[in-house]
Design a protein around this motif. Structure first.
Motif, PDB file in Angstrom:
ATOM      1  N   PHE A 285       0.775  -1.058   0.211  1.00  0.00           N
ATOM      2  CA  PHE A 285       0.071   0.088   0.115  1.00  0.00           C
ATOM      3  C   PHE A 285       0.825   1.327   0.571  1.00  0.00           C
ATOM      4  N   THR A 286       2.303   1.521  -0.049  1.00  0.00           N
ATOM      5  CA  THR A 286       2.757   2.354   0.577  1.00  0.00           C
ATOM      6  C   THR A 286       3.161   2.987  -1.062  1.00  0.00           C
ATOM      7  N   HIS A 287       4.017   2.217  -2.444  1.00  0.00           N
ATOM      8  CA  HIS A 287       4.108   2.827  -3.465  1.00  0.00           C
ATOM      9  C   HIS A 287       2.945   3.211  -4.363  1.00  0.00           C
ATOM     10  N   SER A 288       2.192   1.317  -4.285  1.00  0.00           N
ATOM     11  CA  SER A 288       1.197   1.424  -5.229  1.00  0.00           C
ATOM     12  C   SER A 288       0.187   0.347  -4.983  1.00  0.00           C
ATOM     13  N   SER A 289      -0.756   0.840  -4.707  1.00  0.00           N
ATOM     14  CA  SER A 289      -1.935   0.333  -3.683  1.00  0.00           C
ATOM     15  C   SER A 289      -3.017  -0.069  -4.825  1.00  0.00           C
ATOM     16  N   HIS A 290      -2.568   0.163  -6.108  1.00  0.00           N
ATOM     17  CA  HIS A 290      -3.521  -0.394  -6.998  1.00  0.00           C
ATOM     18  C   HIS A 290      -3.793  -1.646  -6.870  1.00  0.00           C
ATOM     19  N   ARG A 291      -2.622  -2.741  -6.651  1.00  0.00           N
ATOM     20  CA  ARG A 291      -2.970  -4.328  -7.417  1.00  0.00           C
ATOM     21  C   ARG A 291      -4.327  -4.228  -5.750  1.00  0.00           C
ATOM     22  N   ALA A 292      -3.551  -3.913  -4.749  1.00  0.00           N
ATOM     23  CA  ALA A 292      -4.188  -4.076  -3.310  1.00  0.00           C
ATOM     24  C   ALA A 292      -5.621  -4.040  -3.312  1.00  0.00           C
ATOM     25  N   TRP A 293      -5.869  -2.677  -3.704  1.00  0.00           N
ATOM     26  CA  TRP A 293      -7.195  -2.427  -3.773  1.00  0.00           C
ATOM     27  C   TRP A 293      -8.271  -3.047  -4.916  1.00  0.00           C
ATOM     28  N   GLY A 294      -7.686  -3.907  -6.025  1.00  0.00           N
ATOM     29  CA  GLY A 294      -8.437  -4.402  -7.332  1.00  0.00           C
ATOM     30  C   GLY A 294      -8.396  -5.895  -6.534  1.00  0.00           C
ATOM     31  N   LEU A 295      -8.064  -6.804  -5.897  1.00  0.00           N
ATOM     32  CA  LEU A 295      -7.864  -7.745  -4.784  1.00  0.00           C
ATOM     33  C   LEU A 295      -8.985  -7.805  -3.768  1.00  0.00           C
ATOM     34  N   LYS A 296      -8.976  -6.231  -3.317  1.00  0.00           N
ATOM     35  CA  LYS A 296      -9.923  -5.771  -2.117  1.00  0.00           C
ATOM     36  C   LYS A 296     -11.889  -6.118  -3.311  1.00  0.00           C
ATOM     37  N   ARG A 297     -11.274  -5.526  -4.659  1.00  0.00           N
ATOM     38  CA  ARG A 297     -12.652  -5.697  -4.973  1.00  0.00           C
ATOM     39  C   ARG A 297     -12.842  -7.003  -5.634  1.00  0.00           C
ATOM     40  N   LYS A 298     -12.438  -7.451  -5.842  1.00  0.00           N
ATOM     41  CA  LYS A 298     -12.751  -9.159  -6.341  1.00  0.00           C
ATOM     42  C   LYS A 298     -13.244 -10.014  -5.292  1.00  0.00           C
ATOM     43  N   LEU A 299     -12.734  -9.675  -4.195  1.00  0.00           N
ATOM     44  CA  LEU A 299     -13.438  -9.992  -2.417  1.00  0.00           C
ATOM     45  C   LEU A 299     -14.759  -9.737  -2.619  1.00  0.00           C
ATOM     46  N   GLY A 300     -15.149  -8.641  -3.160  1.00  0.00           N
ATOM     47  CA  GLY A 300     -16.407  -7.839  -2.942  1.00  0.00           C
ATOM     48  C   GLY A 300     -16.244  -6.926  -0.957  1.00  0.00           C
ATOM     49  N   ALA A 301     -15.379  -6.724  -0.683  1.00  0.00           N
ATOM     50  CA  ALA A 301     -14.565  -5.644   0.513  1.00  0.00           C
ATOM     51  C   ALA A 301     -15.597  -4.554  -0.082  1.00  0.00           C
ATOM     52  N   ALA A 302     -15.170  -3.809  -1.178  1.00  0.00           N
ATOM     53  CA  ALA A 302     -15.408  -2.751  -1.573  1.00  0.00           C
ATOM     54  C   ALA A 302     -16.653  -1.885  -1.352  1.00  0.00           C
ATOM     55  N   ASN A 303     -16.916  -0.783  -1.899  1.00  0.00           N
ATOM     56  CA  ASN A 303     -18.371  -0.473  -2.191  1.00  0.00           C
ATOM     57  C   ASN A 303     -18.493  -0.684  -3.747  1.00  0.00           C
ATOM     58  N   PRO A 304     -19.624  -0.947  -3.602  1.00  0.00           N
ATOM     59  CA  PRO A 304     -19.461  -0.813  -5.349  1.00  0.00           C
ATOM     60  C   PRO A 304     -19.973   0.188  -6.257  1.00  0.00           C
ATOM     61  N   VAL A 305     -19.130   0.766  -7.097  1.00  0.00           N
ATOM     62  CA  VAL A 305     -19.779   1.347  -8.027  1.00  0.00           C
ATOM     63  C   VAL A 305     -20.725   1.622  -8.540  1.00  0.00           C
ATOM     64  N   VAL A 306     -21.564   3.090  -8.162  1.00  0.00           N
ATOM     65  CA  VAL A 306     -23.067   2.877  -8.527  1.00  0.00           C
ATOM     66  C   VAL A 306     -22.708   4.012  -9.466  1.00  0.00           C
ATOM     67  N   ALA A 307     -23.396   3.906 -10.628  1.00  0.00           N
ATOM     68  CA  ALA A 307     -23.863   4.770 -11.788  1.00  0.00           C
ATOM     69  C   ALA A 307     -23.817   5.694 -11.253  1.00  0.00           C
ATOM     70  N   PRO A 308     -23.869   7.712 -11.328  1.00  0.00           N
ATOM     71  CA  PRO A 308     -24.952   9.136 -11.684  1.00  0.00           C
ATOM     72  C   PRO A 308     -26.350   8.518 -12.533  1.00  0.00           C
ATOM     73  N   ASP A 309     -27.296   8.732 -12.468  1.00  0.00           N
ATOM     74  CA  ASP A 309     -28.965   9.043 -12.734  1.00  0.00           C
ATOM     75  C   ASP A 309     -28.421  10.285 -14.057  1.00  0.00           C
ATOM     76  N   VAL A 310     -27.947   9.842 -15.516  1.00  0.00           N
ATOM     77  CA  VAL A 310     -28.114  10.861 -15.781  1.00  0.00           C
ATOM     78  C   VAL A 310     -29.100  11.089 -16.688  1.00  0.00           C
ATOM     79  N   LYS A 311     -29.673  11.546 -16.676  1.00  0.00           N
ATOM     80  CA  LYS A 311     -30.853  12.103 -16.993  1.00  0.00           C
ATOM     81  C   LYS A 311     -30.778  12.014 -19.323  1.00  0.00           C
ATOM     82  N   VAL A 312     -29.705  12.805 -19.616  1.00  0.00           N
ATOM     83  CA  VAL A 312     -29.323  12.634 -21.228  1.00  0.00           C
ATOM     84  C   VAL A 312     -28.681  11.865 -21.145  1.00  0.00           C
TER      85      VAL A 312
END
Length: 414
Positions: A285-312
């Motif tokens: 997590f010190t130099h590059s946290s991209h891989r760590a956060w990717g593993l966390k998302r695969k495990l389902g622990a991260a908050n899901p990304v909610v797409a904004p409700d765009v009218k257009v």
């Protein structure tokens, strides 16, 4: 009468118990005959029907919304699976609070070394129309073998069943080795390209003038040279952590020896555990946290990304652009713009960038700045191809760009 009323095509009724308010039934496929029907039990608070299939006993349980007897269920004398509706609440299987029935059932499970098969990520097995939410009243309990290892079982909850609040649940019992199924799509391996051969073939570009109308021929030649020198293949199906020591599985398929199957699964589990340890220890997590956060998302622990409700919507924007781009072309305005462009370029001093041709140094700078491994553009040329062009091919590209700049025309495929 039972055979007529409770008939299911392809199955036969193996064990059943009728009741004025509820009933239990166990069906077997017609080709299965090596089962024994065990006597049902009913004590007013718990009702069970059971069968013995080989060395495995399946107990179908229903407990009304009343308290459990003591003990809650019969002690498993051998390999046993308890399924059905337990009507007990406990935090171990998804309830917010535990009631007396849930505490009594977990106490019996702990005393008899019975384990729960449950995955919090799965949907609930019961949909309450009154409370409009899901519950897990239908449970799966498994006993242990002689080595103290629980029966290997997994479950899958299906959507709501018609005319019932209970959902179908499929249980897989026994050896189940995960096989990764990969779509067999041929892909280019740019890491193993014979770039010397690719460059040599592209250096033979002769007889093609560097004009806009010949750009399509250049693209075809470039892609053809790439296909002839790039290995193409697809990823085969594989079993995660499969090693040379796992070939005992073939012996198990021939002899059906449980000891060989246990050794096979223990080898796989040890390899997967070691890979998991190496994966966790390599997280940084010190130099590059991209891989760590990717593993966390695969495990389902991260908050899901909610797409904004765009009218257009994008389709509405595209439809608007298409509708407004079909206007009549003003030829007089187009000629006026061209005339002003020629006038500006003629009046430019010799030191201006608008009055000089592109240089080979500028072309080399542009090609070097292009990132490798990116997706192709409209013409289908990967950026890696342009990085490995020879001097003659680069000279052809340079003449083409100078021709495009002064002739004020761009190919449609570019």
């Amino acid at each position: 009468d039972q055979a007529r009323r409770y008939k299911i095509n392809g199955y036969k009724l193996a064990s059943s118990l009728q009741h004025l308010k509820y009933g239990l039934a166990i069906y077997m496929r017609n080709e299965l005959s090596n089962y024994i029907e065990l006597p049902p039990t009913e004590d007013g608070r718990t009702t069970t029907t059971s069968i013995k299939l080989g060395t495995l006993t399946i107990v179908n349980v229903y407990k009304p919304p009343e308290s459990w007897p003591k003990p809650a269920l019969q002690k498993p004398n051998h390999l046993t699976i308890y399924v059905r509706d337990f009507n007990s609440h406990h935090t171990d299987w998804g309830y917010k609070v535990s009631d007396a029935n849930g505490e009594a059932l977990t106490y019996w499970m702990s005393a008899e070394d019975v384990h729960l098969v449950f995955d919090a990520k799965h949907h609930g097995t019961f949909w309450s129309t009154r409370h409009t939410r899901e519950y897990n009243s239908d449970l799966i309990l498994v006993s242990t073998d002689r080595d103290g290892v629980p029966i290997r079982a997994s479950r899958h909850v299906f959507p709501v069943f018609p005319h019932s609040q209970h959902k179908p649940v499929i249980i897989h019992v026994g050896i189940e080795i995960l096989m990764m199924v990969v779509k067999r799509v041929p892909r280019c391996n740019l890491g193993k390209v014979a770039w010397d051969s690719f460059e040599a073939k592209m250096e033979k570009i002769r007889g093609i003038p560097p004009t806009p109308k010949n750009y399509d021929c250049f693209v075809v030649l470039l892609i053809s040279a790439g296909k002839n020198n790039i290995p193409r293949g697809h990823r085969k199906g594989y079993i995660p952590c499969w090693t040379l020591n796992c070939k005992n599985l073939q012996q198990y398929e021939q002899s059906e020896d449980p000891a060989a199957a246990s050794a096979q699964l223990n080898t796989l589990d040890a390899a997967r555990r070691q890979r998991w340890i190496e994966c966790v220890e390599s997280l940084d997590f010190t130099h590059s946290s991209h891989r760590a956060w990717g593993l966390k998302r695969k495990l389902g622990a991260a908050n899901p990304v909610v797409a904004p409700d765009v009218k257009v919507k994008p389709n509405a924007i595209a439809a608007y652009l298409v509708a407004n781009s079909k206007g009549l072309l003003n030829k007089q305005y187009k000629q006026e713009v061209k005339h002003q462009l020629r006038k500006v370029m003629t009046a430019c001093p010799e030191s201006s960038t608008l009055s000089t041709l592109f240089s080979s140094k500028e072309l080399a700078t542009i090609l070097t700045a292009m990132k490798k491994g990116k997706v192709t553009d409209k013409d289908g040329i990967p950026p890696d191809f342009l990085h490995h062009l020879g001097p003659r091919t680069r000279k052809w590209l340079l003449d083409l760009w100078n021709s495009l700049f002064f002739k004020e025309s761009v190919p449609l495929s570019m």
